[in-house]
Design an enzyme around this catalytic site. Structure first.
Site, PDB file in Angstrom:
ATOM      1  N   HIS A 138       0.819  -1.064  -0.258  1.00 41.47           N
ATOM      2  CA  HIS A 138      -0.299  -0.354   0.102  1.00 41.47           C
ATOM      3  C   HIS A 138       1.068   1.442  -0.100  1.00 41.47           C
ATOM      4  O   HIS A 138       2.162   1.118   0.859  1.00 41.47           O
ATOM      5  CB  HIS A 138      -1.076  -0.190   1.353  1.00 41.47           C
ATOM      6  N   ASP A 147      -0.391   4.412   1.259  1.00 42.59           N
ATOM      7  CA  ASP A 147      -0.424   5.441   2.200  1.00 42.59           C
ATOM      8  C   ASP A 147       0.239   5.057   3.883  1.00 42.59           C
ATOM      9  O   ASP A 147       0.171   4.318   3.525  1.00 42.59           O
ATOM     10  CB  ASP A 147      -1.913   5.738   2.401  1.00 42.59           C
ATOM     11  N   ASP A 183       6.228   0.284   6.820  1.00 41.67           N
ATOM     12  CA  ASP A 183       4.823  -0.318   6.963  1.00 41.67           C
ATOM     13  C   ASP A 183       4.292   1.287   6.217  1.00 41.67           C
ATOM     14  O   ASP A 183       3.492   2.088   6.234  1.00 41.67           O
ATOM     15  CB  ASP A 183       4.123   0.257   7.867  1.00 41.67           C
ATOM     16  N   GLU A 187      -4.740   1.594   2.406  1.00 40.05           N
ATOM     17  CA  GLU A 187      -4.784   0.698   3.545  1.00 40.05           C
ATOM     18  C   GLU A 187      -5.252   1.115   5.339  1.00 40.05           C
ATOM     19  O   GLU A 187      -5.551   0.434   5.810  1.00 40.05           O
ATOM     20  CB  GLU A 187      -3.755  -0.148   3.556  1.00 40.05           C
ATOM     21  N   GLU A 188      -4.003   2.089   5.837  1.00 39.39           N
ATOM     22  CA  GLU A 188      -3.931   2.422   6.671  1.00 39.39           C
ATOM     23  C   GLU A 188      -5.588   3.040   7.353  1.00 39.39           C
ATOM     24  O   GLU A 188      -5.845   3.350   8.805  1.00 39.39           O
ATOM     25  CB  GLU A 188      -3.125   3.640   7.561  1.00 39.39           C
ATOM     26  N   ASP A 238       0.911 -10.025   0.316  1.00 38.02           N
ATOM     27  CA  ASP A 238       0.996  -8.770   1.185  1.00 38.02           C
ATOM     28  C   ASP A 238       1.475  -8.915   2.205  1.00 38.02           C
ATOM     29  O   ASP A 238       2.157  -9.550   2.724  1.00 38.02           O
ATOM     30  CB  ASP A 238      -0.774  -8.668   1.088  1.00 38.02           C
ATOM     31  N   HIS A 278       3.807   2.089  13.345  1.00 40.20           N
ATOM     32  CA  HIS A 278       2.843   3.328  13.324  1.00 40.20           C
ATOM     33  C   HIS A 278       3.662   3.971  14.996  1.00 40.20           C
ATOM     34  O   HIS A 278       2.616   4.430  15.125  1.00 40.20           O
ATOM     35  CB  HIS A 278       1.216   2.184  13.903  1.00 40.20           C
TER      36      HIS A 278
HETATM   37 ZN   LIG Z   1       0.936  -1.742   6.797  1.00 41.13          ZN
END
Ligand SMILES: [Zn+2]
Length: 497
Positions: free
Chosen positions: A125, A127, A160, A194-195, A220, A468
């Site tokens: 992804h 984002d 991520d 995705e987030e 993924d 994150h």
């Molecule tokens: Zn992710």
């Protein structure tokens, strides 16, 4: 009496002997895992790949709420996508590129020479999550700088999931430059949100379904190799074969309200408190006898301490001990059961006004052992004594809210991932795992049951905090590893039948 004691001791020794034999026989990989020969990857310039990741991090493709980016704020996505074209020209030469629903999610198709073969679907992804305001200064390098220092690429998305995105592009571009021509069609889908909801990946999967595409494998993000693993204290590779689902419930009690000088007993907030206490004291049941948890422990067994193996092998006697030991750690607990997390509380708006309505929101992460109906039934049962309690599903709007199915281990896809993980880690144990968060790949279960979540990288346990969080970073070495690992996965999937 002496005879009796001797008999008892004898029985105990026999029992202990049996338990030790069970321990020695416990474990091993699940049956049917295919042994796959790997080809060498194409030549990848690791430093150049790391620089490219640094550049990708500088595009602030941040999503905060469902529907992001808002109209007019798509700039960073469009700039990132223009960057992809100029940075990876060889892949763009061989692949067709389309935008899903005219939006920001991308779908690339590199057509294979044998259309009868099921395609390979690779996902990542674009984002990233925001950096919490006021924490930018805690980073060793600014979070959107993509700075390379001390052998690490720093920035939001370094793990991520821009590392996956860049690793996939590096692999595909190097293969195209090498003159590789796939037999099996290769699809690359890059979600844009995705987030926050994964609406882009959901639409992309719908598009593939409308074309009757059934991938041989969907790959993924989700897991990687970790060193040291919390299970064994040594390196270990986890391949995500399932992910947990998501359900939020509102618990509500309504009452007459009034002045707080003359309160009734057992008011609306008190009944909500009793409901939460009932849920706290009655957690959803665990079950470690079914995949993916049973296969994880068995595959890891040889590397577990003897006492742990002894307990796992003798659950008929020590099941309670195993359960309470694993449950004591939040991550272990989340691995073996549906978790219960009260998150939001609402009552009266003023200190001297009785609540006319008290509400608690409880977030459940659904284990593959359970369904939404199981959770509803559990909540109703443990709160049945509380009068006037209303239970309703919060409109979270996440499609596919249940846990994913558990992907098989005896197919080509798992064999290939297992071989790549094994080679990459110089022979560390490779185990199937349960991803605790949600990934875009949950939508892909509509296409096939062969959905896997794995990044070919070896991440230090301390760097996992960057997901994150502050100081998200990845080693330069890992960026090269990702590119080579993805290339090996693509090559091995292409030669397997
Ligand atoms: Zn992710």
């Amino acid at each position: 009496m002496k005879k009796f004691l001797a008999g008892l001791a004898g029985a105990f020794i026999v029992l202990l002997g049996m338990m030790i034999v069970r321990t020695l026989n416990y474990g091993g990989q699940a049956p049917g895992i295919q042994v796959i020969e790997l080809s060498p990857p194409p030549i990848i310039d690791t430093d150049n790949a790391a620089n490219n990741l640094g550049e990708a991090i500088r595009y602030k493709t941040v999503t905060v709420a469902r529907g992001d980016p808002r109209p007019g704020l798509e700039g960073p996505w469009l700039e990132l996508q223009a960057w992809m074209r100029t940075t990876y020209p060889d892949f763009h030469r061989v692949a067709q590129r389309e935008t899903v629903q005219g939006g920001l999610t991308l779908l690339y198709t590199w057509p294979g020479s044998e259309p009868a073969l099921a395609p390979l679907l690779l996902m990542a992804h674009q984002d990233v999550v925001p950096v919490n305001m006021g924490t930018e200064g805690d980073w060793d390098a600014p979070p959107f700088s993509g700075t390379i220092q001390d052998g690490y690429v720093y920035g939001r998305g370094a793990l991520d999931d821009k590392a996956s995105m860049v690793g996939l592009f590096e692999a595909l571009n190097a293969l195209a430059l090498d003159g590789f021509q796939p037999r099996r069609t290769i699809l690359l889908m890059l979600g844009h949100d995705e987030e926050v909801s994964g609406s882009g990946a959901a639409a992309g999967v719908d598009l593939l379904a409308s074309r009757n595409i059934v991938p041989e494998m969907v790959l993924d993000e989700g897991f990687m190799a970790v060193t040291p693993s919390p299970l064994t204290g040594a390196p270990m590779a986890f391949i995500g074969v399932a992910e947990k689902g998501y359900l939020s419930l509102h618990l509500t009690v309504t009452a007459a309200g009034g002045h707080s000088s003359t309160p009734p007993r057992d008011s609306a907030p008190v009944r909500i408190a009793r409901a939460l206490l009932a849920l706290e004291e009655n957690q959803m049941p665990s079950n470690i006898s079914k995949p993916p948890v049973s296969t994880l422990f068995r595959a890891a067994a040889q590397d577990l301490p003897f006492t742990t193996r002894f307990a796992l092998a003798n659950q008929w006697l020590l099941g309670g001990l195993v359960d309470s030991t694993i449950s004591a750690e939040p991550a272990g607990n989340a691995m073996i059961r549906t978790t219960t997390a009260p998150t939001m509380l609402l009552g009266s708006a003023k200190e001297n006004v009785l609540a006319q309505r008290a509400t608690a929101t409880v977030n459940f992460r659904i284990h593959p052992n359970d369904t939404e109906e199981d959770i509803m039934a559990h909540v109703r049962r443990v709160t049945s004594g509380i009068e006037g309690l209303d239970i309703s599903v919060a409109a979270s709007g996440i499609r596919g809210a249940g846990a994913s199915p558990v992907s098989p281990l005896d197919n080509i896809a798992y064999g290939v991932l297992s071989a790549v993980a094994h080679e990459m880690t110089d022979g560390a144990p490779v185990v199937p795992g349960l991803v605790l968060g949600a990934t875009d790949s949950r939508y892909a279960n509509a296409l096939t049951d062969s959905v896997y979540r794995f990044m070919p990288a070896i991440v230090r346990a301390e760097d996992l905090r960057g997901f994150h969080g502050t100081n998200e970073r990845i080693t330069v070495e890992n960026v090269g590893r990702l590119a080579r690992g993805y290339a090996q996965i693509i090559l091995a999937m292409d030669t397997a039948n």
